[in-house]
Design a protein around this motif. Structure first.
Motif, PDB file in Angstrom:
ATOM      1  N   ILE A  61       0.813  -1.216   0.000  1.00  0.00           N
ATOM      2  CA  ILE A  61       0.000   0.000   0.000  1.00  0.00           C
ATOM      3  C   ILE A  61       0.847   1.267   0.000  1.00  0.00           C
ATOM      4  O   ILE A  61       0.339   2.359  -0.287  1.00  0.00           O
ATOM      5  N   ALA A  62       2.139   1.150   0.314  1.00  0.00           N
ATOM      6  CA  ALA A  62       3.032   2.311   0.252  1.00  0.00           C
ATOM      7  C   ALA A  62       3.436   2.648  -1.180  1.00  0.00           C
ATOM      8  O   ALA A  62       4.038   3.699  -1.424  1.00  0.00           O
ATOM      9  N   ASP A  63       3.111   1.774  -2.132  1.00  0.00           N
ATOM     10  CA  ASP A  63       3.424   1.982  -3.552  1.00  0.00           C
ATOM     11  C   ASP A  63       2.305   2.823  -4.172  1.00  0.00           C
ATOM     12  O   ASP A  63       1.257   2.311  -4.576  1.00  0.00           O
ATOM     13  N   ARG A  64       2.546   4.123  -4.253  1.00  0.00           N
ATOM     14  CA  ARG A  64       1.498   5.063  -4.658  1.00  0.00           C
ATOM     15  C   ARG A  64       0.911   4.752  -6.028  1.00  0.00           C
ATOM     16  O   ARG A  64      -0.314   4.708  -6.205  1.00  0.00           O
ATOM     17  N   ASP A  65       1.770   4.527  -7.017  1.00  0.00           N
ATOM     18  CA  ASP A  65       1.293   4.325  -8.379  1.00  0.00           C
ATOM     19  C   ASP A  65       0.481   3.037  -8.516  1.00  0.00           C
ATOM     20  O   ASP A  65      -0.548   3.008  -9.203  1.00  0.00           O
ATOM     21  N   SER A  66       0.940   1.968  -7.852  1.00  0.00           N
ATOM     22  CA  SER A  66       0.223   0.690  -7.944  1.00  0.00           C
ATOM     23  C   SER A  66      -1.144   0.770  -7.282  1.00  0.00           C
ATOM     24  O   SER A  66      -2.129   0.227  -7.797  1.00  0.00           O
ATOM     25  N   VAL A  67      -1.214   1.462  -6.153  1.00  0.00           N
ATOM     26  CA  VAL A  67      -2.503   1.626  -5.471  1.00  0.00           C
ATOM     27  C   VAL A  67      -3.453   2.440  -6.342  1.00  0.00           C
ATOM     28  O   VAL A  67      -4.626   2.084  -6.520  1.00  0.00           O
ATOM     29  N   ALA A  68      -2.957   3.529  -6.912  1.00  0.00           N
ATOM     30  CA  ALA A  68      -3.796   4.372  -7.767  1.00  0.00           C
ATOM     31  C   ALA A  68      -4.314   3.597  -8.970  1.00  0.00           C
ATOM     32  O   ALA A  68      -5.495   3.713  -9.348  1.00  0.00           O
ATOM     33  N   SER A  69      -3.449   2.801  -9.583  1.00  0.00           N
ATOM     34  CA  SER A  69      -3.860   2.010 -10.754  1.00  0.00           C
ATOM     35  C   SER A  69      -4.921   0.985 -10.397  1.00  0.00           C
ATOM     36  O   SER A  69      -5.884   0.767 -11.147  1.00  0.00           O
ATOM     37  N   LEU A  70      -4.754   0.344  -9.236  1.00  0.00           N
ATOM     38  CA  LEU A  70      -5.727  -0.658  -8.806  1.00  0.00           C
ATOM     39  C   LEU A  70      -7.098  -0.029  -8.590  1.00  0.00           C
ATOM     40  O   LEU A  70      -8.119  -0.561  -9.050  1.00  0.00           O
ATOM     41  N   PHE A  71      -7.153   1.103  -7.903  1.00  0.00           N
ATOM     42  CA  PHE A  71      -8.435   1.788  -7.679  1.00  0.00           C
ATOM     43  C   PHE A  71      -9.082   2.173  -9.002  1.00  0.00           C
ATOM     44  O   PHE A  71     -10.295   1.993  -9.197  1.00  0.00           O
ATOM     45  N   ALA A  72      -8.288   2.702  -9.917  1.00  0.00           N
ATOM     46  CA  ALA A  72      -8.841   3.163 -11.192  1.00  0.00           C
ATOM     47  C   ALA A  72      -9.396   2.015 -12.026  1.00  0.00           C
ATOM     48  O   ALA A  72     -10.443   2.146 -12.668  1.00  0.00           O
ATOM     49  N   ALA A  99       5.993   4.505   9.429  1.00  0.00           N
ATOM     50  CA  ALA A  99       5.744   5.670   8.583  1.00  0.00           C
ATOM     51  C   ALA A  99       5.360   5.234   7.174  1.00  0.00           C
ATOM     52  O   ALA A  99       4.410   5.763   6.577  1.00  0.00           O
ATOM     53  N   ASP A 100       6.065   4.241   6.635  1.00  0.00           N
ATOM     54  CA  ASP A 100       5.800   3.789   5.266  1.00  0.00           C
ATOM     55  C   ASP A 100       4.406   3.187   5.128  1.00  0.00           C
ATOM     56  O   ASP A 100       3.632   3.557   4.243  1.00  0.00           O
ATOM     57  N   SER A 101       4.073   2.250   5.997  1.00  0.00           N
ATOM     58  CA  SER A 101       2.810   1.521   5.861  1.00  0.00           C
ATOM     59  C   SER A 101       1.625   2.291   6.443  1.00  0.00           C
ATOM     60  O   SER A 101       0.596   2.458   5.792  1.00  0.00           O
ATOM     61  N   ASN A 102       1.788   2.781   7.665  1.00  0.00           N
ATOM     62  CA  ASN A 102       0.634   3.329   8.385  1.00  0.00           C
ATOM     63  C   ASN A 102       0.327   4.776   8.023  1.00  0.00           C
ATOM     64  O   ASN A 102      -0.817   5.219   8.204  1.00  0.00           O
ATOM     65  N   LEU A 103       1.314   5.516   7.547  1.00  0.00           N
ATOM     66  CA  LEU A 103       1.072   6.906   7.163  1.00  0.00           C
ATOM     67  C   LEU A 103       1.009   7.058   5.640  1.00  0.00           C
ATOM     68  O   LEU A 103      -0.024   7.457   5.108  1.00  0.00           O
ATOM     69  N   VAL A 104       2.078   6.699   4.949  1.00  0.00           N
ATOM     70  CA  VAL A 104       2.072   6.799   3.483  1.00  0.00           C
ATOM     71  C   VAL A 104       1.023   5.863   2.887  1.00  0.00           C
ATOM     72  O   VAL A 104       0.244   6.255   2.005  1.00  0.00           O
ATOM     73  N   GLY A 105       0.970   4.634   3.388  1.00  0.00           N
ATOM     74  CA  GLY A 105      -0.001   3.671   2.877  1.00  0.00           C
ATOM     75  C   GLY A 105      -1.435   4.133   3.087  1.00  0.00           C
ATOM     76  O   GLY A 105      -2.282   4.017   2.196  1.00  0.00           O
ATOM     77  N   HIS A 106      -1.714   4.656   4.275  1.00  0.00           N
ATOM     78  CA  HIS A 106      -3.068   5.154   4.572  1.00  0.00           C
ATOM     79  C   HIS A 106      -3.429   6.314   3.650  1.00  0.00           C
ATOM     80  O   HIS A 106      -4.560   6.401   3.150  1.00  0.00           O
ATOM     81  N   LEU A 107      -2.472   7.206   3.403  1.00  0.00           N
ATOM     82  CA  LEU A 107      -2.719   8.322   2.488  1.00  0.00           C
ATOM     83  C   LEU A 107      -3.036   7.818   1.089  1.00  0.00           C
ATOM     84  O   LEU A 107      -3.950   8.331   0.419  1.00  0.00           O
ATOM     85  N   ASN A 108      -2.311   6.808   0.635  1.00  0.00           N
ATOM     86  CA  ASN A 108      -2.572   6.270  -0.701  1.00  0.00           C
ATOM     87  C   ASN A 108      -3.978   5.685  -0.817  1.00  0.00           C
ATOM     88  O   ASN A 108      -4.629   5.811  -1.863  1.00  0.00           O
ATOM     89  N   ILE A 109      -4.451   5.036   0.242  1.00  0.00           N
ATOM     90  CA  ILE A 109      -5.818   4.500   0.242  1.00  0.00           C
ATOM     91  C   ILE A 109      -6.833   5.637   0.218  1.00  0.00           C
ATOM     92  O   ILE A 109      -7.833   5.592  -0.513  1.00  0.00           O
ATOM     93  N   LEU A 110      -6.599   6.681   1.007  1.00  0.00           N
ATOM     94  CA  LEU A 110      -7.492   7.845   1.002  1.00  0.00           C
ATOM     95  C   LEU A 110      -7.549   8.483  -0.383  1.00  0.00           C
ATOM     96  O   LEU A 110      -8.627   8.861  -0.870  1.00  0.00           O
ATOM     97  N   GLU A 111      -6.399   8.591  -1.028  1.00  0.00           N
ATOM     98  CA  GLU A 111      -6.363   9.174  -2.370  1.00  0.00           C
ATOM     99  C   GLU A 111      -7.127   8.306  -3.368  1.00  0.00           C
ATOM    100  O   GLU A 111      -7.839   8.812  -4.244  1.00  0.00           O
TER     101      GLU A 111
END
Length: 334
Positions: A61-72, A99-111
């Protein structure tokens, strides 16, 4: 409905996936299957989910681009976000993982929710946010501004981040403050698993604070029932809510926070005794002082959750420990 479940190979996540698919929903699960604990256990949990409505995507979930692609590409109706770097003590040793999983990852899910019209985001917070609070039972109306571990601080941050997205983008979000969850397929870093393994292996178990500790132990089957039900209780805006007079668990935004636990803590020594009785073995015990990041008591005020879902825990500690010990002995051939 089409659900995304993050942390699908996890202790709670795998059971949530199982329940949602049984209820007829389509589920995409994501998990990075990291080696924080035994990967074989995570794979075994996934192997139990034999349902054509489930698809696993191995993703961090810390992988911003992969999370965004999956949602789209998938266009989820609802998201149950359980993926996180868990563990209070590990956060002292390896803070950057949190920080990577719980903060960055959570932000990616919110986005992902923001850009794809997700109807409801349910996410895992933790009872650890209550930190130095001494008043019990812990209520969502209480202040939670004094965490005693980085893990707890990241979970409080998740709630704050969710509120900002609910306010700015009208995304309905519900945070669940999990209390001590146990049961079959549980995590090896948690006390029920550690105690059972060490007692069977003839090793000494460490008892913190000389046994004077209380935990709101809740069986995973009860927890998952609450998670699945709350996904259908979508928060709405409340124009009459104010910071001065309203509860911190609500908002003028479509935002809610609930405790999810049994609501009846038991003494740690009574829990150990239940394991000893089920195994038929008396544990060798090392009584020691309170450990860094630990808290004396967890005790959930769960009335708000019960009121909106009709969820009430059914499993007693005796029944739950028996269920866990039976699974442990069968899975590990003990």
């Amino acid at each position: 409905m089409k659900y995304l479940v993050t942390g699908a190979a996890g202790f709670i996540g795998s059971v949530v996936v199982e329940q949602l698919t049984k209820n007829g929903h389509q589920v995409v699960g994501i998990d990075n299957l990291n080696d924080y604990y035994d990967v074989a256990l995570k794979e075994a949990r996934l192997a139990r989910i034999q349902n054509p409505n489930f698809k696993l995507v191995r993703l961090d979930i810390a992988d911003r681009d992969s999370v965004a692609s999956l949602f789209a590409s998938e266009q989820f109706d609802k998201v149950i976000h359980l993926a996180a770097q868990a563990g209070v003590r590990y956060s002292i040793e390896n803070p950057h993982a949190y920080a990577d999983s719980n903060l960055v990852g959570h932000l990616n899910i919110l986005e992902g929710c923001r850009h794809n019209q997700v109807k409801h985001l349910v996410y895992a917070s933790s009872s650890s946010v209550y930190g130095l609070n001494a008043k019990t039972p812990f209520a969502t109306s209480d202040s939670v501004d004094h965490p005693v571990s980085l893990y707890a601080a990241t979970k409080k941050s998740n709630e704050l981040m969710a509120h900002s997205y609910s306010h700015l983008y009208d995304i309905p979000t519900t945070g669940l403050r999990f209390f001590t969850v146990y049961g079959s397929w549980g995590r090896p870093d948690m006390a029920p698993f550690i105690f059972t393994k060490k007692i069977l292996d003839g090793d000494v178990i460490d008892i913190n604070n000389n046994g004077d500790m209380w935990r709101d132990f809740t069986h995973v089957e009860d927890i998952v029932e609450g998670v699945v039900r709350i996904a259908d209780v979508v928060p709405t805006r409340n124009s009459s809510w104010t910071v001065e007079e309203g509860s911190p668990a609500s908002s003028s935004a479509p935002y809610a926070i609930y405790n999810i636990g049994h609501g009846s803590p038991i003494n740690l020594m009574d829990f150990v005794k239940a394991i000893e009785d089920e195994l038929g073995i008396e544990a060798q015990k090392n009584f020691r002082e309170m450990q860094p990041g630990d808290v004396y008591q967890t005790y959930a005020d769960t009335q708000d959750l019960f009121a909106v879902t009709g969820y009430t825990p059914k499993m007693t500690v005796k029944e739950g420990v028996a269920e866990f010990v039976q699974w442990y002995r069968e899975f590990y051939n003990k």
